[in-house]
Design a protein around this motif. Structure first.
Motif, short mmCIF file in Angstrom:
data_model
loop_
_atom_site.label_atom_id
_atom_site.label_comp_id
_atom_site.label_asym_id
_atom_site.label_seq_id
_atom_site.Cartn_x
_atom_site.Cartn_y
_atom_site.Cartn_z
N MET A 1 0.83 -1.20 0.00
CA MET A 1 0.00 0.00 0.00
C MET A 1 0.87 1.26 0.00
SD MET A 1 -3.30 -0.89 0.34
CE MET A 1 -4.44 -2.00 1.15
N ILE A 2 1.14 1.72 1.20
CA ILE A 2 1.95 2.93 1.38
C ILE A 2 3.40 2.50 1.62
CG2 ILE A 2 2.40 4.89 2.87
CD1 ILE A 2 -0.13 5.42 1.57
N ASP A 3 4.29 3.13 0.86
CA ASP A 3 5.71 2.80 1.01
C ASP A 3 6.39 3.87 1.85
OD1 ASP A 3 8.33 2.10 0.82
OD2 ASP A 3 8.54 2.55 -1.32
N LEU A 4 6.59 3.52 3.12
CA LEU A 4 7.16 4.49 4.06
C LEU A 4 8.59 4.87 3.72
CD1 LEU A 4 5.78 3.06 7.43
CD2 LEU A 4 4.97 5.04 6.15
N GLU A 5 9.26 3.97 3.00
CA GLU A 5 10.67 4.22 2.70
C GLU A 5 10.86 4.94 1.38
OE1 GLU A 5 12.61 3.28 5.16
OE2 GLU A 5 10.88 2.40 6.16
N GLY A 6 9.88 4.81 0.49
CA GLY A 6 10.01 5.37 -0.85
C GLY A 6 10.25 6.87 -0.88
N PRO A 7 10.59 7.36 -2.05
CA PRO A 7 10.92 8.78 -2.21
C PRO A 7 9.67 9.66 -2.29
CG PRO A 7 11.09 7.67 -4.31
CD PRO A 7 10.72 6.63 -3.31
N ASP A 8 8.52 9.08 -2.64
CA ASP A 8 7.31 9.89 -2.79
C ASP A 8 6.68 10.21 -1.44
OD1 ASP A 8 7.67 9.73 -5.51
OD2 ASP A 8 6.37 7.98 -5.74
N LEU B 1 -9.46 6.40 7.01
CA LEU B 1 -8.26 6.36 6.17
C LEU B 1 -7.00 6.38 7.02
CD1 LEU B 1 -9.39 8.77 3.31
CD2 LEU B 1 -9.12 6.28 3.19
N GLN B 2 -7.08 7.14 8.10
CA GLN B 2 -5.97 7.23 9.03
C GLN B 2 -5.63 5.84 9.56
OE1 GLN B 2 -7.07 10.59 11.61
NE2 GLN B 2 -5.37 9.98 12.90
N GLN B 3 -6.66 5.14 10.03
CA GLN B 3 -6.48 3.79 10.56
C GLN B 3 -6.02 2.83 9.47
OE1 GLN B 3 -9.77 2.05 12.61
NE2 GLN B 3 -9.02 2.80 14.58
N GLU B 4 -6.77 2.86 8.37
CA GLU B 4 -6.54 1.90 7.28
C GLU B 4 -5.11 1.95 6.75
OE1 GLU B 4 -9.68 2.13 4.46
OE2 GLU B 4 -8.66 0.87 2.97
N TYR B 5 -4.55 3.16 6.66
CA TYR B 5 -3.22 3.28 6.07
C TYR B 5 -2.15 3.64 7.10
CZ TYR B 5 -5.70 2.95 1.65
OH TYR B 5 -6.48 2.50 0.62
N GLY B 6 -2.55 3.77 8.34
CA GLY B 6 -1.58 4.07 9.38
C GLY B 6 -0.93 5.42 9.24
N LEU B 7 -1.73 6.40 8.84
CA LEU B 7 -1.20 7.74 8.63
C LEU B 7 -1.77 8.73 9.64
CD1 LEU B 7 -1.53 7.84 4.73
CD2 LEU B 7 0.55 7.48 6.07
N ALA B 8 -1.12 9.85 9.76
CA ALA B 8 -1.61 10.91 10.64
C ALA B 8 -2.74 11.66 9.95
CB ALA B 8 -0.50 11.88 11.00
N LEU C 1 4.08 10.70 1.49
CA LEU C 1 2.98 9.81 1.86
C LEU C 1 1.64 10.35 1.38
CD1 LEU C 1 4.05 8.80 5.48
CD2 LEU C 1 4.73 7.85 3.27
N TYR C 2 1.45 11.67 1.47
CA TYR C 2 0.15 12.21 1.06
C TYR C 2 -0.06 12.06 -0.43
CZ TYR C 2 2.43 16.49 -0.71
OH TYR C 2 3.20 17.38 -1.41
N GLN C 3 1.03 12.07 -1.21
CA GLN C 3 0.90 11.86 -2.65
C GLN C 3 0.59 10.39 -2.93
OE1 GLN C 3 4.20 13.30 -5.00
NE2 GLN C 3 3.94 15.41 -4.30
N GLN C 4 1.22 9.52 -2.18
CA GLN C 4 0.94 8.09 -2.34
C GLN C 4 -0.51 7.78 -2.03
OE1 GLN C 4 3.78 5.19 -0.72
NE2 GLN C 4 5.25 6.84 -0.37
N LEU C 5 -1.01 8.36 -0.93
CA LEU C 5 -2.40 8.10 -0.56
C LEU C 5 -3.36 8.68 -1.62
CD1 LEU C 5 -4.61 7.11 1.27
CD2 LEU C 5 -4.38 9.21 2.63
N ALA C 6 -3.06 9.85 -2.11
CA ALA C 6 -3.90 10.46 -3.15
C ALA C 6 -3.94 9.54 -4.37
CB ALA C 6 -3.37 11.84 -3.53
N ALA C 7 -2.81 8.99 -4.72
CA ALA C 7 -2.74 8.09 -5.89
C ALA C 7 -3.58 6.84 -5.65
CB ALA C 7 -1.29 7.72 -6.16
N ILE C 8 -3.50 6.30 -4.45
CA ILE C 8 -4.27 5.10 -4.10
C ILE C 8 -5.77 5.39 -4.20
CG2 ILE C 8 -4.96 3.63 -2.17
CD1 ILE C 8 -2.02 3.66 -1.26
N LEU C 9 -6.19 6.53 -3.66
CA LEU C 9 -7.61 6.88 -3.68
C LEU C 9 -8.08 7.13 -5.11
CD1 LEU C 9 -7.82 9.13 -0.49
CD2 LEU C 9 -8.63 6.78 -0.80
#
Lengths: 76, 76
Positions: free
Chosen positions: B1-8, B39-46, B10-18
């Motif tokens: 899902m979300i790549d915490l290590e990647g260069p992109d 969404l916060q829970q589902e993706y473990g984001l703030a 997180l908010y851009q990654q989530l936008a892309a997923i949605l």
DNA sequence: GCCCATTTGTACGTATGTATG
DNA sequence: GCATACATACGTACAAATGGG
């Protein structure tokens, strides 16, 4: 407003500007100053830089920061 | 899902997923997308990160945000 | 009308990573 | 190494709108 080329740090310049706006009476006691986001836009600065400037005013006792509500000009 | 290590970011990654979930038809027109808290829970984001992602979709015209009710997929 | 849960909006605090001089 | 500056991210708190009971 802000001199990007000048020798003074941007956060110090912003702090000076806000001090002026308070002393001139434009920003009044017990009234909120613009939010960090607004100051960011208004002066084209990064969040961290704005926070640094507000932090200085807080230390000087010129403003009172209330988490979740805003930053207010201290009366007196 | 979300790549915490990647260069992109997180908010851009989530936008892309949605965006993908909307385009795939999983999230349908005039139906709400998951709430910010979900969404916060589902993706473990703030919260701020999720809001940032939703803000992007709003600017793209993909969703319509209604305060107090939710965020809905725009029809068309 | 009133309370309450849900949901979005706004705002500050802090931390980290990167880049520059 | 250090100060400055920007971007990102997490955490927390208060506000406002909505809808149900």
């Amino acid at each position: 407003m802000i001199d990007l080329e000048g020798p003074d740090p941007l956060y110090q310049q912003l702090a000076a500007i806000l001090r002026g706006r308070i002393e001139s009476g434009e920003l009044q006691p017990n009234r909120p100053i613009p939010s960090v986001a607004q100051l960011q836009q208004e002066y084209g600065l990064a969040r961290g830089t704005v926070l640094h400037a507000v932090e200085m005013l807080k230390e000087e006792g010129l403003v009172r920061v209330v988490k979740g509500r805003g930053t207010f000009v201290v009366s007196q």
